[in-house]
Write a protein that holds these residues in place. Structure first.
Motif, PDB file in Angstrom:
ATOM      1  N   ALA A 121       6.819  -4.792   7.416  1.00 59.42           N
ATOM      2  CA  ALA A 121       6.293  -5.664   6.356  1.00 59.42           C
ATOM      3  C   ALA A 121       4.781  -5.532   6.242  1.00 59.42           C
ATOM      4  N   THR A 122       4.112  -5.499   7.376  1.00 61.89           N
ATOM      5  CA  THR A 122       2.654  -5.376   7.380  1.00 61.89           C
ATOM      6  C   THR A 122       2.207  -4.057   6.757  1.00 61.89           C
ATOM      7  N   VAL A 123       2.915  -2.981   7.117  1.00 60.38           N
ATOM      8  CA  VAL A 123       2.568  -1.673   6.555  1.00 60.38           C
ATOM      9  C   VAL A 123       2.886  -1.641   5.063  1.00 60.38           C
ATOM     10  N   GLY A 124       3.962  -2.337   4.656  1.00 59.35           N
ATOM     11  CA  GLY A 124       4.294  -2.418   3.232  1.00 59.35           C
ATOM     12  C   GLY A 124       3.182  -3.092   2.427  1.00 59.35           C
ATOM     13  N   ILE A 125       2.590  -4.121   2.995  1.00 61.08           N
ATOM     14  CA  ILE A 125       1.476  -4.816   2.337  1.00 61.08           C
ATOM     15  C   ILE A 125       0.268  -3.884   2.217  1.00 61.08           C
ATOM     16  N   ALA A 126      -0.002  -3.143   3.308  1.00 65.00           N
ATOM     17  CA  ALA A 126      -1.109  -2.181   3.270  1.00 65.00           C
ATOM     18  C   ALA A 126      -0.828  -1.058   2.267  1.00 65.00           C
ATOM     19  N   TRP A 127       0.435  -0.654   2.143  1.00 68.84           N
ATOM     20  CA  TRP A 127       0.837   0.374   1.163  1.00 68.84           C
ATOM     21  C   TRP A 127       0.465  -0.072  -0.245  1.00 68.84           C
ATOM     22  N   ASN A 132      -3.154   0.694  -5.097  1.00 67.62           N
ATOM     23  CA  ASN A 132      -4.214   0.337  -6.043  1.00 67.62           C
ATOM     24  C   ASN A 132      -5.441   1.223  -5.862  1.00 67.62           C
ATOM     25  N   ASN A 133      -5.771   1.547  -4.619  1.00 68.56           N
ATOM     26  CA  ASN A 133      -6.884   2.445  -4.312  1.00 68.56           C
ATOM     27  C   ASN A 133      -6.654   3.814  -4.954  1.00 68.56           C
ATOM     28  N   LEU A 134      -5.414   4.306  -4.844  1.00 69.12           N
ATOM     29  CA  LEU A 134      -5.053   5.591  -5.447  1.00 69.12           C
ATOM     30  C   LEU A 134      -5.169   5.537  -6.970  1.00 69.12           C
ATOM     31  N   SER A 142      -5.978   1.894 -14.418  1.00 70.51           N
ATOM     32  CA  SER A 142      -6.128   0.475 -14.074  1.00 70.51           C
ATOM     33  C   SER A 142      -5.244   0.125 -12.877  1.00 70.51           C
ATOM     34  N   PRO A 143      -5.717  -0.764 -11.992  1.00 73.00           N
ATOM     35  CA  PRO A 143      -4.898  -1.188 -10.850  1.00 73.00           C
ATOM     36  C   PRO A 143      -3.791  -2.134 -11.296  1.00 73.00           C
ATOM     37  N   ILE A 144      -2.823  -2.350 -10.434  1.00 75.06           N
ATOM     38  CA  ILE A 144      -1.793  -3.361 -10.687  1.00 75.06           C
ATOM     39  C   ILE A 144      -2.481  -4.725 -10.638  1.00 75.06           C
ATOM     40  N   PRO A 145      -2.203  -5.623 -11.595  1.00 73.04           N
ATOM     41  CA  PRO A 145      -2.900  -6.918 -11.643  1.00 73.04           C
ATOM     42  C   PRO A 145      -2.851  -7.641 -10.295  1.00 73.04           C
ATOM     43  N   TYR A 146      -3.919  -8.353  -9.982  1.00 72.52           N
ATOM     44  CA  TYR A 146      -4.049  -9.056  -8.702  1.00 72.52           C
ATOM     45  C   TYR A 146      -2.861  -9.982  -8.452  1.00 72.52           C
ATOM     46  N   SER A 147      -2.438 -10.700  -9.495  1.00 70.16           N
ATOM     47  CA  SER A 147      -1.358 -11.677  -9.336  1.00 70.16           C
ATOM     48  C   SER A 147      -0.042 -11.026  -8.926  1.00 70.16           C
ATOM     49  N   LEU A 148       0.159  -9.748  -9.289  1.00 70.46           N
ATOM     50  CA  LEU A 148       1.418  -9.064  -8.998  1.00 70.46           C
ATOM     51  C   LEU A 148       1.327  -8.130  -7.789  1.00 70.46           C
ATOM     52  N   SER A 149       0.177  -8.128  -7.124  1.00 70.96           N
ATOM     53  CA  SER A 149       0.031  -7.257  -5.946  1.00 70.96           C
ATOM     54  C   SER A 149      -0.523  -8.008  -4.737  1.00 70.96           C
ATOM     55  N   HIS A 150      -0.461  -9.358  -4.795  1.00 68.86           N
ATOM     56  CA  HIS A 150      -0.933 -10.167  -3.665  1.00 68.86           C
ATOM     57  C   HIS A 150      -0.035 -11.388  -3.479  1.00 68.86           C
ATOM     58  N   SER A 151      -0.052 -11.945  -2.276  1.00 61.53           N
ATOM     59  CA  SER A 151       0.806 -13.094  -1.969  1.00 61.53           C
ATOM     60  C   SER A 151       0.224 -14.373  -2.584  1.00 61.53           C
ATOM     61  N   ALA A 329     -11.531  14.365   0.220  1.00 64.20           N
ATOM     62  CA  ALA A 329     -11.665  12.912   0.386  1.00 64.20           C
ATOM     63  C   ALA A 329     -10.578  12.187  -0.412  1.00 64.20           C
ATOM     64  N   GLN A 330     -10.272  12.709  -1.619  1.00 60.95           N
ATOM     65  CA  GLN A 330      -9.212  12.095  -2.421  1.00 60.95           C
ATOM     66  C   GLN A 330      -7.846  12.313  -1.774  1.00 60.95           C
ATOM     67  N   PHE A 331      -7.654  13.497  -1.195  1.00 60.90           N
ATOM     68  CA  PHE A 331      -6.387  13.779  -0.529  1.00 60.90           C
ATOM     69  C   PHE A 331      -6.159  12.852   0.662  1.00 60.90           C
ATOM     70  N   VAL A 332      -7.245  12.387   1.289  1.00 60.90           N
ATOM     71  CA  VAL A 332      -7.102  11.460   2.414  1.00 60.90           C
ATOM     72  C   VAL A 332      -6.398  10.184   1.951  1.00 60.90           C
ATOM     73  N   THR A 333      -6.771   9.703   0.761  1.00 58.61           N
ATOM     74  CA  THR A 333      -6.126   8.513   0.200  1.00 58.61           C
ATOM     75  C   THR A 333      -4.636   8.766   0.003  1.00 58.61           C
ATOM     76  N   VAL A 334      -4.309   9.970  -0.509  1.00 62.08           N
ATOM     77  CA  VAL A 334      -2.898  10.338  -0.699  1.00 62.08           C
ATOM     78  C   VAL A 334      -2.187  10.407   0.653  1.00 62.08           C
ATOM     79  N   ALA A 335      -2.874  11.000   1.663  1.00 61.58           N
ATOM     80  CA  ALA A 335      -2.272  11.140   2.993  1.00 61.58           C
ATOM     81  C   ALA A 335      -1.965   9.780   3.601  1.00 61.58           C
ATOM     82  N   ILE A 336      -2.887   8.819   3.435  1.00 66.01           N
ATOM     83  CA  ILE A 336      -2.670   7.482   3.985  1.00 66.01           C
ATOM     84  C   ILE A 336      -1.463   6.821   3.323  1.00 66.01           C
ATOM     85  N   LEU A 337      -1.339   7.005   1.998  1.00 65.68           N
ATOM     86  CA  LEU A 337      -0.202   6.425   1.271  1.00 65.68           C
ATOM     87  C   LEU A 337       1.112   7.031   1.765  1.00 65.68           C
ATOM     88  N   PHE A 338       1.136   8.356   1.916  1.00 66.95           N
ATOM     89  CA  PHE A 338       2.321   9.020   2.462  1.00 66.95           C
ATOM     90  C   PHE A 338       2.561   8.579   3.898  1.00 66.95           C
TER      91      PHE A 338
END
Length: 492
Positions: A121-127, A132-134, A142-151, A329-338
């Motif tokens: 669950a924790t990793v899912g939240i970080a995902w 949004n970073n990606l 545009s990022p996913i709206p704050y209301s739909l991507s936070h608790s 540097a951009q690929f690092v963001t992709v790597a973290i998501l994967f």
């Protein structure tokens, strides 16, 4: 009706041999190595390395990785013996049931929820955060709206209220459904992700090596001092205590290799393949971690990692110290998501197999032990975990659990080490395809190293673990003891 009654080894092996009725044996040694690497290389490598360098050890974070790896390897040797000798789902839960009885088996099964379900669950939240970073930094949308991507418990700097974390719920649901489809399919997807992650890590090592500035590695072990972070918390920096502090910090980067042992019953040749899977994945990751840490701390100074952004430290270091490699540097963001994706996959796999074993034993509702008629996977356990983990990921902030995942893992490691010693005494005649060397010294050393790391996590986490286990004991004496198949054969 005894709470100390043990499940006999002969009964466990009889259950494992019922392959016609049981889980499909589809995994090879290399599938297990990939599964282990998938679990281990996650955000820990990209986030914790920079944190440990900044707060604890500077360039000597590489030595911290070695210390953490030694602790994991000692437990890994014990896991390898048990998983090759008792090739059945359930990991530390099953081993404890066979060696120390039902009550301790329940405690470790309950404890593993901290490692797998709460961790997933924790990793899912970080995902969700990295998605949004990606979207913003790599895809420039545009990022996913704050209301739909936070608790609902989170409020942005602009005063926006969260409602539900839909991306976190989505990734947990998607991976749960993939696991219901089949372990072989899940392992195939995980294999692709592992190739992508390892490729990017190797690229950073190979390309970054030429940009190492020797000044940043001098002195390699900084003089002992105290570093106070932005929150006013003091950390031992430099010297032996700094290295031990770094080991505790980067330990998070190794969590997951033990999940390989939960797939023992789905492995074609567990007696040969389980040791290769557990120790092989740990060895590959340790080498990559040390080289990665050496390159990263050589690119920029300790001061840079203290001020250059925590989660984006690696990408920022590449942008700052490696001109012309912005794409990396951009690929690092992709790597973290994967990386997050495969960690969630292995954690959900591990949790469902623990629930499956506990359901068959009657310690949890028997439905968790049911297999899908077509896919031969514990689909009801997967669906229950989807609900539990999905609700947590959708509605609870990620920082609530803190270090509970790690303390749960270390507790499991300790019981596995004890199990090896107990089984050598109680079942000396049992066939062991792989033997932990120098018993009892290796298991005892493993116990001591894990206890040292638990000590380093502090009293607040000891209290959280005690509270969690207290809830588990209420459930055991209220439900599980009365429904245990071992203590109530008529309930089978």
């Amino acid at each position: 009706m005894s709470i100390w009654k043990k499940k006999s080894i002969s009964l466990l092996l009889a259950e494992a041999s019922e392959s016609e009725k049981g889980l499909k044996r589809t995994l090879t040694a290399w599938s297990l190595v990939a599964l282990g690497i998938g679990a281990i290389i996650g955000a820990g490598l990209f986030v914790r390395t920079a944190t440990a360098a900044a707060q604890n050890a500077g360039p000597s974070v590489t030595i911290g990785f070695i210390v953490a790896a030694v602790g994991c390897a000692l437990a890994g040797l014990c896991y390898a013996e048990l998983s090759s000798s008792i090739p059945i789902s359930g990991s530390a839960y099953t081993y404890t049931y066979a060696t120390m009885g039902e009550l301790l088996a329940w405690i470790i099964g309950w404890d593993l929820i901290l490692e797998y379900a709460v961790g997933a669950a924790t990793v899912g939240i970080a995902w969700s955060e990295y998605l949004n970073n990606l979207l913003v930094n790599v895809l420039h949308t545009s990022p996913i709206p704050y209301s739909l991507s936070h608790s609902p418990f989170q409020i942005s700097d602009l005063g926006e209220h969260g409602i539900i974390n839909l991306p976190a719920l989505f990734i947990v649901a998607a991976i749960s459904l993939l696991l219901i489809k089949g372990t072989q399919e899940s392992a195939f997807v995980n294999g692709i992700i592992v190739v992508i992650k390892v490729t990017i890590v190797v690229l950073i090592i190979v390309l970054g090596w030429n940009f190492i500035n020797p000044v940043n590695h001098t002195p390699y072990i900084p003089q002992a001092s105290i570093f106070t972070d932005d929150s006013g918390v003091g950390h031992n920096f430099g010297g032996i205590m700094g290295i031990l502090g770094a080991a505790g910090t980067v330990f998070f980067a190794f969590i997951g290799f033990d999940a390989v042992s939960t797939a023992a019953q789905e492995t074609k040749n567990p007696k040969r393949d389980m040791p290769i899977g557990i120790l092989g994945s740990l060895a590959v990751c340790t080498v990559l971690y040390i080289l990665f840490a050496h390159v990263l701390t050589g690119l920029e100074s300790v001061e840079f990692f203290r001020t250059g952004g925590k989660e984006a430290s690696v990408a920022n270091a590449i942008t700052s110290a490696m001109p012309g490699y912005g794409w990396l540097a951009q690929f690092v963001t992709v790597a973290i998501l994967f990386g997050f994706t495969s960690v969630i996959l292995v954690m959900l796999l591990g949790q469902s197999r623990v629930f499956y074993s506990m359901g068959k034993d009657g310690l949890l509702p028997k439905a968790f032990g049911d297999l899908h008629s077509k896919y031969k996977t514990p689909y009801k356990a997967n669906l229950a975990i989807l609900v539990i983990v999905g609700l947590f990921a959708a509605f609870v902030p990620g920082d609530i659990v803190g270090d509970m995942t790690s303390i749960g893992t270390l507790f499991a490691f300790i019981l596995v080490c004890i199990s090896v010693i107990v089984l050598r005494k109680t079942n000396p005649e049992m066939k062991r395809e792989f033997k932990t060397p120098f018993v009892p010294f290796v298991p005892i050393l493993g116990i001591l190293v894990c206890l040292a790391m638990i000590y380093g996590l502090g009293w607040t986490n000891w209290l959280r673990l005690a509270g969690w286990l207290a809830i588990g004991l209420v459930i055991y004496f209220g439900y599980s003891r009365k429904n245990s198949v071992l203590n109530n054969p008529d309930k089978k």
